[in-house]
Design a protein around this motif. Structure first.
Motif, PDB file in Angstrom:
ATOM      1  N   PRO A   1      10.101 -30.863 -55.143  1.00 28.73           N
ATOM      2  CA  PRO A   1       9.477 -31.722 -54.126  1.00 28.73           C
ATOM      3  C   PRO A   1       8.374 -32.589 -54.698  1.00 28.73           C
ATOM      4  N   CYS A   2       8.173 -33.728 -54.067  1.00 25.60           N
ATOM      5  CA  CYS A   2       7.047 -34.626 -54.342  1.00 25.60           C
ATOM      6  C   CYS A   2       6.960 -35.014 -55.816  1.00 25.60           C
ATOM      7  N   THR A   3       8.033 -35.610 -56.317  1.00 26.19           N
ATOM      8  CA  THR A   3       8.032 -36.036 -57.719  1.00 26.19           C
ATOM      9  C   THR A   3       7.547 -37.470 -57.905  1.00 26.19           C
ATOM     10  N   SER A   4       7.619 -38.293 -56.834  1.00 30.02           N
ATOM     11  CA  SER A   4       7.277 -39.709 -56.997  1.00 30.02           C
ATOM     12  C   SER A   4       6.463 -40.249 -55.819  1.00 30.02           C
ATOM     13  N   PRO A   5       5.296 -39.680 -55.539  1.00 29.53           N
ATOM     14  CA  PRO A   5       4.461 -40.267 -54.474  1.00 29.53           C
ATOM     15  C   PRO A   5       3.941 -41.635 -54.899  1.00 29.53           C
TER      16      PRO A   5
ATOM     17  N   LYS B   1      -1.429 -37.394 -62.775  1.00 27.14           N
ATOM     18  CA  LYS B   1      -1.978 -36.046 -62.689  1.00 27.14           C
ATOM     19  C   LYS B   1      -1.405 -35.313 -61.476  1.00 27.14           C
ATOM     20  N   GLN B   2      -1.567 -33.999 -61.483  1.00 27.16           N
ATOM     21  CA  GLN B   2      -1.184 -33.193 -60.322  1.00 27.16           C
ATOM     22  C   GLN B   2      -2.390 -32.956 -59.429  1.00 27.16           C
ATOM     23  N   ILE B   3      -2.135 -32.807 -58.130  1.00 29.43           N
ATOM     24  CA  ILE B   3      -3.207 -32.647 -57.158  1.00 29.43           C
ATOM     25  C   ILE B   3      -2.918 -31.440 -56.284  1.00 29.43           C
TER      26      ILE B   3
ATOM     27  N   VAL C   1       5.975 -27.378 -60.199  1.00 32.69           N
ATOM     28  CA  VAL C   1       4.558 -27.334 -60.571  1.00 32.69           C
ATOM     29  C   VAL C   1       4.414 -26.999 -62.052  1.00 32.69           C
ATOM     30  N   SER C   2       5.207 -26.037 -62.520  1.00 32.55           N
ATOM     31  CA  SER C   2       5.110 -25.582 -63.909  1.00 32.55           C
ATOM     32  C   SER C   2       5.474 -26.686 -64.901  1.00 32.55           C
ATOM     33  N   THR C   3       6.479 -27.488 -64.551  1.00 29.24           N
ATOM     34  CA  THR C   3       6.910 -28.557 -65.457  1.00 29.24           C
ATOM     35  C   THR C   3       6.105 -29.837 -65.288  1.00 29.24           C
ATOM     36  N   GLY C   4       5.300 -29.934 -64.232  1.00 28.25           N
ATOM     37  CA  GLY C   4       4.515 -31.132 -63.984  1.00 28.25           C
ATOM     38  C   GLY C   4       5.231 -32.186 -63.162  1.00 28.25           C
ATOM     39  N   ARG C   5       6.494 -31.921 -62.759  1.00 29.07           N
ATOM     40  CA  ARG C   5       7.241 -32.914 -61.983  1.00 29.07           C
ATOM     41  C   ARG C   5       6.711 -33.021 -60.559  1.00 29.07           C
ATOM     42  N   THR C   6       6.320 -31.915 -59.965  1.00 30.47           N
ATOM     43  CA  THR C   6       5.733 -31.925 -58.627  1.00 30.47           C
ATOM     44  C   THR C   6       4.290 -32.391 -58.733  1.00 30.47           C
ATOM     45  N   LYS C   7       3.965 -33.469 -58.032  1.00 31.04           N
ATOM     46  CA  LYS C   7       2.651 -34.101 -58.205  1.00 31.04           C
ATOM     47  C   LYS C   7       1.597 -33.615 -57.222  1.00 31.04           C
TER      48      LYS C   7
ATOM     49  N   LEU D   1      -3.596 -21.764 -55.193  1.00 30.43           N
ATOM     50  CA  LEU D   1      -4.597 -21.957 -56.243  1.00 30.43           C
ATOM     51  C   LEU D   1      -4.134 -21.339 -57.557  1.00 30.43           C
ATOM     52  N   PHE D   2      -3.242 -20.345 -57.488  1.00 30.21           N
ATOM     53  CA  PHE D   2      -2.835 -19.609 -58.685  1.00 30.21           C
ATOM     54  C   PHE D   2      -1.491 -20.086 -59.237  1.00 30.21           C
ATOM     55  N   LEU D   3      -0.988 -21.217 -58.753  1.00 29.84           N
ATOM     56  CA  LEU D   3       0.239 -21.772 -59.309  1.00 29.84           C
ATOM     57  C   LEU D   3      -0.025 -22.320 -60.721  1.00 29.84           C
ATOM     58  N   PRO D   4       0.999 -22.321 -61.576  1.00 31.05           N
ATOM     59  CA  PRO D   4       0.794 -22.724 -62.989  1.00 31.05           C
ATOM     60  C   PRO D   4       0.903 -24.233 -63.188  1.00 31.05           C
ATOM     61  N   TYR D   5      -0.063 -24.988 -62.675  1.00 27.89           N
ATOM     62  CA  TYR D   5      -0.046 -26.445 -62.829  1.00 27.89           C
ATOM     63  C   TYR D   5      -0.086 -26.830 -64.307  1.00 27.89           C
ATOM     64  N   LYS D   6       0.778 -27.761 -64.665  1.00 31.10           N
ATOM     65  CA  LYS D   6       0.828 -28.206 -66.051  1.00 31.10           C
ATOM     66  C   LYS D   6      -0.231 -29.247 -66.354  1.00 31.10           C
ATOM     67  N   ASN D   7      -0.535 -30.097 -65.365  1.00 27.74           N
ATOM     68  CA  ASN D   7      -1.437 -31.222 -65.622  1.00 27.74           C
ATOM     69  C   ASN D   7      -2.307 -31.485 -64.395  1.00 27.74           C
ATOM     70  N   LEU D   8      -3.056 -30.470 -63.984  1.00 25.48           N
ATOM     71  CA  LEU D   8      -3.869 -30.574 -62.769  1.00 25.48           C
ATOM     72  C   LEU D   8      -5.014 -31.552 -62.982  1.00 25.48           C
ATOM     73  N   GLY D   9      -5.191 -32.479 -62.025  1.00 24.20           N
ATOM     74  CA  GLY D   9      -6.219 -33.496 -62.174  1.00 24.20           C
ATOM     75  C   GLY D   9      -7.235 -33.564 -61.052  1.00 24.20           C
ATOM     76  N   LEU D  10      -6.958 -32.867 -59.919  1.00 26.45           N
ATOM     77  CA  LEU D  10      -7.864 -32.950 -58.779  1.00 26.45           C
ATOM     78  C   LEU D  10      -7.581 -31.803 -57.823  1.00 26.45           C
ATOM     79  N   ILE D  11      -8.648 -31.209 -57.287  1.00 28.15           N
ATOM     80  CA  ILE D  11      -8.522 -30.186 -56.244  1.00 28.15           C
ATOM     81  C   ILE D  11      -9.317 -30.644 -55.024  1.00 28.15           C
ATOM     82  N   ILE D  12      -8.682 -30.561 -53.859  1.00 26.33           N
ATOM     83  CA  ILE D  12      -9.343 -30.845 -52.584  1.00 26.33           C
ATOM     84  C   ILE D  12      -9.335 -29.567 -51.767  1.00 26.33           C
ATOM     85  N   ILE D  13     -10.468 -29.192 -51.190  1.00 25.22           N
ATOM     86  CA  ILE D  13     -10.534 -28.040 -50.295  1.00 25.22           C
ATOM     87  C   ILE D  13     -10.888 -28.549 -48.904  1.00 25.22           C
ATOM     88  N   ASP D  14      -9.883 -28.678 -48.059  1.00 28.97           N
ATOM     89  CA  ASP D  14     -10.101 -29.173 -46.700  1.00 28.97           C
ATOM     90  C   ASP D  14     -10.618 -28.034 -45.826  1.00 28.97           C
TER      91      ASP D  14
END
Length: 539
Positions: free
Chosen positions: A186-190, A248-250, A294-300, A309-322
């Protein structure tokens, strides 16, 4: 032990409640990289379990006493920052390292090779002579596949209105060929510029600051503090867009993901695609696909509950806590932690910005903002022409409900006036069931849980008394267990069932809907009920 023998050993932290990495031998036939971070399967006792090759040096144990790694998975290794985060969380929360690792490996099936699905497409060359003898339905199948895409047999059959035999017959003639296709994460090309909005001056200033934090690519913590309806979401969407531009991943953490369908719709409108969703109610297949993406970085972009929070993001660039103030961020079983606080730590480990968002920030967050640890951005007015609602307190000593009732006369008048205008009303009571306490009028006996001494809550629809702490329940008796008097048991106080009953008596023409964990059992049912309230309306 010689240096040569040590080179053939690895330390593996397994996803079990253990606090150290165990030493295993590397199989002689292994051809994959088994450096720190590699996912593997090992024997723990007599059972196979999954684990991760850890940085800890192997123990000084004779190789003859060691077991071999059973399998090394050809997957993206666990990031150094995530392994460091696992160590930190375990130490801070006084939990076993393996128990924290298990939250990062919540979908062990995702490590297995994908099997894929069989689909059909046209070959590069088709014998035109064979096409002349085809039936009408076979020709329709050929026409559908002329777009160059591969489709599963079930999809082709549904479009054409034929059975699987038609498709197999074409494959047997060599007019179509079978290929293996894999599901797309999911969400590979936002699209960061799909549909932008015009921001107010205050919003634009806050959005510019958040974008700059993302551009700087280093740790920073911000509090986005704005009144309800001030457009906080549109502001941090600008930071999300900037992170997408940087590939980056968010992660957007939300306290109750099941209540966020309107947010998901807003995300799709802004970025042109659905985000990846992560919570306890999604199907195993979607969990597997999202974990892999998430692991491969395809899901953005992931919108998730605290476990995301504990998913293995490959290229995490931003965290939002709503809604960062929400107590639902606290995990109260298993590994105990506050996802809001741990998210700040993970952002620090990853070296990325994090934004905490709320209309009513928690005291801890406000203190950090006042002390300068967090950047503080304030939105003081509602977006557009929206105005804050009028709020009035009702003194039930002065505005007394009728005997045996709980809705004040002035509130009932407001409900009637709202109903006459064709508008909707929301009555919120954080108390499920009919009444929080049942007692005997004759002797004063109060029904309490025999396990934990909490008061038993009456649930009239099920005709039982229930403990909301441990789950104990019993049928409502006909007589008092203390004095044996009949007809003396009285419910005390209101729950949502009792308020609903009172509204039904006072406003029989009103359409009612009750939302609680008693009336909604799963995520899909909740979404259906929320859609009915939005589209069809209740009063």
């Amino acid at each position: 032990m010689s240096d040569k023998s040590i080179q053939h050993l690895v330390s593996v932290l397994v996803n079990a409640p253990v606090d150290k990495a165990y030493t295993y031998k590397i199989p002689e036939n292994n051809t994959l990289d088994i450096a720190p971070g590699a996912y593997c399967r090992v024997f723990l006792g007599n059972k196979k379990t999954h684990g991760v090759v850890w940085d800890t040096p192997p123990d000084d144990v004779p190789p003859s006493k060691l077991k071999s790694v059973d399998c090394v998975f050809n997957k993206t290794p666990m990031h150094d920052h995530l392994r460091d985060f696992v160590e930190w969380v375990a130490t801070y929360t006084m939990n076993k390292k393996g128990a924290v690792l298990k939250m990062c490996m919540s979908v062990p099936d995702a490590l297995e090779d994908e099997k894929g699905d069989t689909a059909y497409k046209l070959p590069e060359r088709i014998d035109s002579h064979k096409l002349k003898s085809l039936t009408a339905k076979q020709q329709n199948v050929i026409e559908i596949l002329r777009d160059g895409h591969a489709y599963k047999a079930s999809i082709i059959a549904k479009k054409v209105g034929c059975g699987p035999g038609v498709i197999k017959n074409l494959a047997g003639k060599g007019l179509i060929e079978d290929v293996t296709i894999f599901a797309t994460p999911p969400c590979t090309s936002p699209n960061p510029d799909h549909e932008t909005v015009e921001l107010t001056e205050d919003q634009a200033a806050a959005a510019t600051a958040l974008r700059e934090y993302v551009q700087n690519s280093k740790f920073s913590a911000s509090l986005l503090d704005g009144v309800t309806g001030s457009g906080k979401t549109e502001v941090y969407f600008e930071a999300v867009a900037e992170a997408i531009r940087q590939n980056k991943q968010i992660l957007i953490l939300m306290p109750e993901i099941a209540l966020s369908q309107s947010f998901i719709d807003r995300f799709k409108k802004r970025f042109g695609c659905l985000p990846a969703i992560w919570h306890s109610s999604i199907t195993p297949a979607k969990r597997r696909l999202t974990w892999q993406g998430v692991s491969t970085g395809r899901t953005k972009v992931v919108i998730g509950a605290r476990s995301s929070l504990f998913l293995p993001y490959k290229n995490l660039g931003l965290i939002i806590i709503d809604e960062e103030h929400d107590p639902a961020y606290k995990q109260e079983d298993g590994v105990l932690y506050n996802a809001r606080d741990m998210a700040v730590v993970r952002a620090s480990k990853e070296g990325i910005p994090i934004a905490l968002v709320s209309a009513t920030p928690s005291l801890e967050t406000m203190v950090n903002a006042w002390n300068g640890k967090y950047h503080h951005h304030v939105l003081t007015s509602r977006f557009g022409k929206a105005e804050l609602p009028d709020i009035a307190l009702i003194d039930l000593k002065e505005d007394k409900p009728e005997r045996g009732e709980f809705i004040a006369p002035s509130l009932m008048t407001a409900l009637v006036q709202t109903l006459e205008k064709g508008l909707q009303s929301l009555l919120f009571l954080n108390r499920r069931g009919y009444a929080p306490l049942t007692l005997c009028r004759s002797c004063g006996y109060r029904f309490e849980c025999p396990r934990c001494t909490a008061w038993l809550v009456e649930h009239r629809q099920q005709n039982h008394l229930e403990c909301h702490h441990c789950g104990y329940h019993m049928r409502v008796p006909n007589e008092c267990p203390s004095c044996s008097d009949t007809g003396s048991l009285t419910p005390c106080g209101p729950g949502v069932e009792r308020i609903t009953h009172e509204i039904q008596e006072k406003l029989p023409q009103a359409r009612l809907s009750v939302l609680s964990s008693d009336t909604v059992e799963d995520h899909n049912e909740l979404q259906t009920k929320l859609a009915e309230i939005k589209q069809n309306g209740v009063d």
